[in-house]
Design an enzyme around this catalytic site. Structure first.
Site: not given
Ligand code: 9D3
Length: 237
Positions: A83, A110, A148, A162
């Site tokens: 994060p 954690e 991809r 895209d």
């Protein structure tokens, strides 16, 4: 390209590597995915891969030594899902897709002992501002967005169209049947007039982007055609 993924939960990756486009990329030889079970690099009686944090507090921390052992002899950039990382975007996926080999450490609980990050990790990546239970899904998201882009995995015009490649959201798609009760397909798509269909799709892309993601239009250069379409859209909506 080879992508190593270090994880405490290798079972979470079995569907990822055995279905659809990723499966095809692996079978065609464009992609090698090597799932490494961190527990295979624990050498104590109980195969301990995690422990309580120094200084106290809730949760568990992945031990440094098994990860350091698992990384021995592995080449290329080392990424840690976290994060605290830089946010994944298309530009970063494009850059990673030209590497020969990368390794993704999927965190859990954690997180991992900071000494692994200090000594071995080149880049920490987050996939967005929401809380997950671990780094396994982010590892798959990163690997998927890279896979991809590898040569021969999907048709070139497929990713050139895209959003985030051309900077616009996608236009609507329809397939048979042309009528479902009173639900019809826009007539232009059945006309066979390729040039007009292309113009309609471009305008729908611009309209959606203007309405849903105006931020994507902020730093964009517009062609004359796009400027005209945007003026029409602003009058219409
Ligand atoms: C309750 C634990 N939190 C204490 C402040 C921190 C925390 C640690 C580990 C929160 C979530 C996680 C698990 N998430 C990831 O490992 C993760 C993640 C994410 O949760 N969101 C977006 N990208 C990523 S990349 C790795």
């Amino acid at each position: 390209m080879k992508i190593n993924i270090l994880t405490l939960f290798p079972g979470m990756f079995s569907g990822f590597t055995s279905e659809s486009i990723i499966k095809r990329a692996i079978n065609s030889g464009s992609l090698e995915i090597n799932i490494v079970d961190i527990r295979d690099y624990t050498f104590d009686k109980h195969n301990t891969a995690d422990d309580t944090p120094f200084g106290g507090g809730a949760g568990m921390v992945l031990k440094a030594e098994p990860i350091l052992k698992a990384l021995e002899g592995i080449d290329g950039k080392v990424i840690y899902t976290s994060p605290q990382g830089v946010r994944l975007n298309q530009k970063l996926s494009n850059e990673l897709s030209v590497e020969k080999e990368i390794t993704i450490i999927a965190g859990h609980y954690e997180g991992i002992d900071e000494r692994v990050i200090d000594e071995k990790v080149d880049l920490e990546i987050s996939i967005g501002d929401f809380v997950l239970t671990g780094g396994e899904l982010p590892a798959m998201v990163i690997a998927d967005s890279i896979a991809r882009l590898l040569p021969g995995v999907i048709k070139q015009d497929s990713y050139e169209q895209d959003s985030f490649y051309n900077g616009l959201l996608d236009h609507p798609h329809y397939t048979r049947p042309a009528k479902i009760g009173d639900l019809e397909v826009p007539e232009i798509l059945l006309s066979g007039h390729h040039k007009n269909i292309e113009l309609w799709r471009k305008k729908e892309s611009l309209k959606r982007t203007y309405l849903r993601r105006p931020d994507l239009l902020e730093n964009r250069e517009f062609t004359k055609e796009e400027k005209k379409m945007l003026d029409e859209i602003k009058k219409e909506v």
